[in-house]
Structures are given as structure tokens and as C-alpha cells.
Design a protein around this motif. Structure first.
Motif, PDB file in Angstrom:
ATOM      1  N   LEU A   9       5.488   0.786 -21.784  1.00 12.67           N
ATOM      2  CA  LEU A   9       3.954   0.380 -21.524  1.00 12.67           C
ATOM      3  C   LEU A   9       3.861  -0.564 -19.958  1.00 12.67           C
ATOM      4  CD1 LEU A   9       1.129  -0.721 -22.146  1.00 12.67           C
ATOM      5  CD2 LEU A   9       1.870  -2.256 -23.443  1.00 12.67           C
ATOM      6  N   GLU A  10       5.420  -1.254 -19.741  1.00  7.37           N
ATOM      7  CA  GLU A  10       4.995  -1.806 -18.662  1.00  7.37           C
ATOM      8  C   GLU A  10       5.780  -1.271 -17.347  1.00  7.37           C
ATOM      9  OE1 GLU A  10       9.043  -4.367 -19.622  1.00  7.37           O
ATOM     10  OE2 GLU A  10       7.653  -5.413 -21.114  1.00  7.37           O
ATOM     11  N   THR A  11       5.976   0.032 -17.101  1.00  6.84           N
ATOM     12  CA  THR A  11       5.918   0.973 -15.919  1.00  6.84           C
ATOM     13  C   THR A  11       4.648   1.210 -15.627  1.00  6.84           C
ATOM     14  OG1 THR A  11       7.917   1.582 -16.819  1.00  6.84           O
ATOM     15  CG2 THR A  11       7.185   3.467 -15.428  1.00  6.84           C
ATOM     16  N   ILE A  12       3.574   1.618 -16.426  1.00  2.00           N
ATOM     17  CA  ILE A  12       2.682   1.982 -16.634  1.00  2.00           C
ATOM     18  C   ILE A  12       1.831   1.058 -15.843  1.00  2.00           C
ATOM     19  CG2 ILE A  12       0.016   2.799 -17.488  1.00  2.00           C
ATOM     20  CD1 ILE A  12       2.211   4.099 -19.979  1.00  2.00           C
ATOM     21  N   VAL A  13       1.752  -0.235 -16.237  1.00  2.00           N
ATOM     22  CA  VAL A  13       0.707  -1.335 -15.933  1.00  2.00           C
ATOM     23  C   VAL A  13       1.547  -1.674 -14.427  1.00  2.00           C
ATOM     24  CG1 VAL A  13       0.672  -3.821 -16.171  1.00  2.00           C
ATOM     25  CG2 VAL A  13       0.558  -2.502 -17.835  1.00  2.00           C
ATOM     26  N   GLU A  14       2.472  -1.708 -14.041  1.00  2.00           N
ATOM     27  CA  GLU A  14       3.140  -2.127 -13.009  1.00  2.00           C
ATOM     28  C   GLU A  14       2.932  -0.986 -11.383  1.00  2.00           C
ATOM     29  OE1 GLU A  14       7.192  -2.038 -13.595  1.00  2.00           O
ATOM     30  OE2 GLU A  14       6.910  -4.586 -14.141  1.00  2.00           O
ATOM     31  N   VAL A  15       2.236   0.717 -12.693  1.00  2.00           N
ATOM     32  CA  VAL A  15       1.758   1.536 -11.383  1.00  2.00           C
ATOM     33  C   VAL A  15       0.725   1.328 -11.640  1.00  2.00           C
ATOM     34  CG1 VAL A  15       1.523   4.368 -11.697  1.00  2.00           C
ATOM     35  CG2 VAL A  15       3.870   3.153 -12.050  1.00  2.00           C
ATOM     36  N   PHE A  16       0.040   1.059 -12.000  1.00  2.00           N
ATOM     37  CA  PHE A  16      -1.501   0.797 -12.040  1.00  2.00           C
ATOM     38  C   PHE A  16      -1.654  -0.590 -11.100  1.00  2.00           C
ATOM     39  CE2 PHE A  16      -5.203  -1.429 -13.597  1.00  2.00           C
ATOM     40  CZ  PHE A  16      -5.686  -0.554 -13.417  1.00  2.00           C
ATOM     41  N   TRP A  17      -0.879  -1.480 -10.697  1.00  2.00           N
ATOM     42  CA  TRP A  17      -0.849  -2.501  -9.968  1.00  2.00           C
ATOM     43  C   TRP A  17      -0.644  -1.887  -8.454  1.00  2.00           C
ATOM     44  CZ3 TRP A  17       1.067  -6.807 -13.619  1.00  2.00           C
ATOM     45  CH2 TRP A  17       0.487  -6.979 -14.022  1.00  2.00           C
ATOM     46  N   SER A  18       0.655  -0.748  -8.809  1.00  2.00           N
ATOM     47  CA  SER A  18       1.313  -0.671  -7.444  1.00  2.00           C
ATOM     48  C   SER A  18      -0.073   0.320  -6.777  1.00  2.00           C
ATOM     49  CB  SER A  18       2.544   0.011  -7.531  1.00  2.00           C
ATOM     50  OG  SER A  18       3.462  -0.825  -7.702  1.00  2.00           O
ATOM     51  N   VAL A  19      -0.701   0.958  -7.375  1.00  2.00           N
ATOM     52  CA  VAL A  19      -1.620   1.717  -7.100  1.00  2.00           C
ATOM     53  C   VAL A  19      -3.446   1.070  -6.485  1.00  2.00           C
ATOM     54  CG1 VAL A  19      -3.392   3.509  -7.256  1.00  2.00           C
ATOM     55  CG2 VAL A  19      -1.428   3.769  -8.550  1.00  2.00           C
ATOM     56  N   GLU A  20      -2.950  -0.228  -7.148  1.00  2.00           N
ATOM     57  CA  GLU A  20      -4.319  -1.191  -6.857  1.00  2.00           C
ATOM     58  C   GLU A  20      -4.123  -1.478  -5.800  1.00  2.00           C
ATOM     59  OE1 GLU A  20      -6.551  -4.974  -7.735  1.00  2.00           O
ATOM     60  OE2 GLU A  20      -4.646  -4.812  -8.518  1.00  2.00           O
ATOM     61  N   LEU A  21      -2.973  -2.338  -5.730  1.00  2.00           N
ATOM     62  CA  LEU A  21      -2.342  -2.681  -4.228  1.00  2.00           C
ATOM     63  C   LEU A  21      -1.716  -1.381  -3.189  1.00  2.00           C
ATOM     64  CD1 LEU A  21      -1.364  -5.309  -2.713  1.00  2.00           C
ATOM     65  CD2 LEU A  21       0.835  -4.457  -3.791  1.00  2.00           C
ATOM     66  N   ILE A  22      -2.387  -0.486  -3.172  1.00  2.00           N
ATOM     67  CA  ILE A  22      -2.419   0.277  -1.928  1.00  2.00           C
ATOM     68  C   ILE A  22      -3.413   0.703  -1.759  1.00  2.00           C
ATOM     69  CG2 ILE A  22      -1.573   2.923  -1.234  1.00  2.00           C
ATOM     70  CD1 ILE A  22       0.668   2.493  -3.176  1.00  2.00           C
ATOM     71  N   VAL A  23      -4.261   0.133  -2.474  1.00  2.00           N
ATOM     72  CA  VAL A  23      -5.819   1.478  -2.309  1.00  2.00           C
ATOM     73  C   VAL A  23      -6.353   0.068  -1.353  1.00  2.00           C
ATOM     74  CG1 VAL A  23      -7.839   1.993  -3.630  1.00  2.00           C
ATOM     75  CG2 VAL A  23      -5.667   3.071  -4.683  1.00  2.00           C
ATOM     76  N   ARG A  24      -6.476  -1.571  -2.256  1.00  2.00           N
ATOM     77  CA  ARG A  24      -6.881  -2.098  -1.036  1.00  2.00           C
ATOM     78  C   ARG A  24      -6.120  -2.360   0.222  1.00  2.00           C
ATOM     79  NH1 ARG A  24      -4.834  -6.612  -5.128  1.00  2.00           N
ATOM     80  NH2 ARG A  24      -5.181  -7.727  -2.731  1.00  2.00           N
ATOM     81  N   PHE A  25      -4.933  -2.050   0.599  1.00  2.00           N
ATOM     82  CA  PHE A  25      -4.287  -2.375   1.893  1.00  2.00           C
ATOM     83  C   PHE A  25      -5.495  -0.954   2.437  1.00  2.00           C
ATOM     84  CE2 PHE A  25      -1.174  -0.426   5.119  1.00  2.00           C
ATOM     85  CZ  PHE A  25      -1.026  -1.801   5.426  1.00  2.00           C
TER      86      PHE A  25
END
Length: 149
Positions: A9-25
Motif C-alpha cells: 500500500l505504501e509503495t502504491i501511494v508513493e508510485v502514485f505521488w511520483s507519477v503525479e510529480l512527473i506529470v506536473r513537471f
């Protein structure tokens, strides 16, 4: 939740946040100034635990494993102590009252130098008065008089 389910669960959340950060960048109009924003830096810090988890095998090291290896101990303490702080700070951008509080602090900081100068002036004046009035065996120096104010 079991140990493995929690790690997943923690890995999935962190992957989601990483994808969000990359898309925003990627869609950011100002890529050079993207990481000068406080919230973007917090987003980046909240994505770093994914790299740390990948380095330790995605499962939080147990106490026995952490005692046997210094890097595992550091990873365990970072994941347990700092990651929750970054996650809570990441949520701060959603609170409008916090934004209002930050703007109030910015406005107060404009008047702060005048207030600090006034306090310094009062401290120096009353330190000099205490130094002049008190006998030398009570107050031997001007820094001692400043300490007493």
C-alpha cells in the motif's frame, strides 16, 4: 493489514505521488522554477522514500536486520520518522486556512524589523541605566546589565 500488505500500500501511494510529480513537471510552463516552489520540493521529498524502499527491498527492515546493518538502520529510521512528516506536509496545500495563516505571517514579517529595532533600543537604554544606577559589586559589566534586562 499484514506486513506485506502495508508495504504494498505504501509503495502504491508513493508510485502514485511520483507519477503525479512527473506529470506536473512535464506540463509545467516554467520547468526551471518548478522546484523553487515549496510545495514542489515537499512533493519531491515525499517521493524519495520510494527509492529508499526499493533499496531495502520494499519491506521495512525489522529491528534485528536494522541492528545488524547500519544502512538498514538508517533506512528504517528515515521511513518511520521522516516519511510521515513529509506526507503530512504534502497535505498542507489543501487547507485554505493554512494558506491564510501563511499570508498573515508574510505580512507580519514586514513589520518585524521595526519591532526588533525597538526592542534592541529599549534593551540597550535600560541596560545602560541599570549599569549606571547599580553598584559595581551587583552589576560588574554592561553585558551583565543587558542580561538583567
Amino acid at each position: 493489514l499484514t506486513f506485506i500488505q502495508t508495504a504494498a500500500l505504501e509503495t502504491i501511494v508513493e508510485v502514485f505521488w511520483s507519477v503525479e510529480l512527473i506529470v506536473r513537471f512535464v506540463v509545467s510552463p516554467n520547468r526551471k522554477g518548478f522546484f523553487t516552489n515549496f510545495y514542489s520540493v515537499l512533493d519531491l521529498l515525499s517521493c524519495f522514500p520510494l527509492l529508499l524502499r526499493a533499496g531495502v527491498g520494499f519491506l521495512l527492515p525489522t529491528l534485528e536486520e536494522a541492528d545488524s546493518s547500519q544502512p538498514l538502520a538508517v533506512a528504517r529510521y528515515v521511513l518511520l520518522c521522516f516519511v510521515p512528516i513529509f506526507r503530512l506536509l504534502k497535505v498542507l496545500r489543501r487547507f485554505e486556512k493554512f494558506q491564510l495563516l501563511l499570508s498573515a505571517f508574510r505580512q507580519v514579517l514586514e513589520a518585524l524589523p521595526v519591532l526588533l529595532y525597538t526592542q534592541l533600543l529599549l534593551t540597550v537604554v535600560f541596560s545602560a541605566l541599570i549599569f549606571l544606577v547599580e553598584p559595581r559589586d551587583n552589576v560588574g559589566s554592561l553585558p551583565t546589565a543587558a542580561w538583567l534586562t
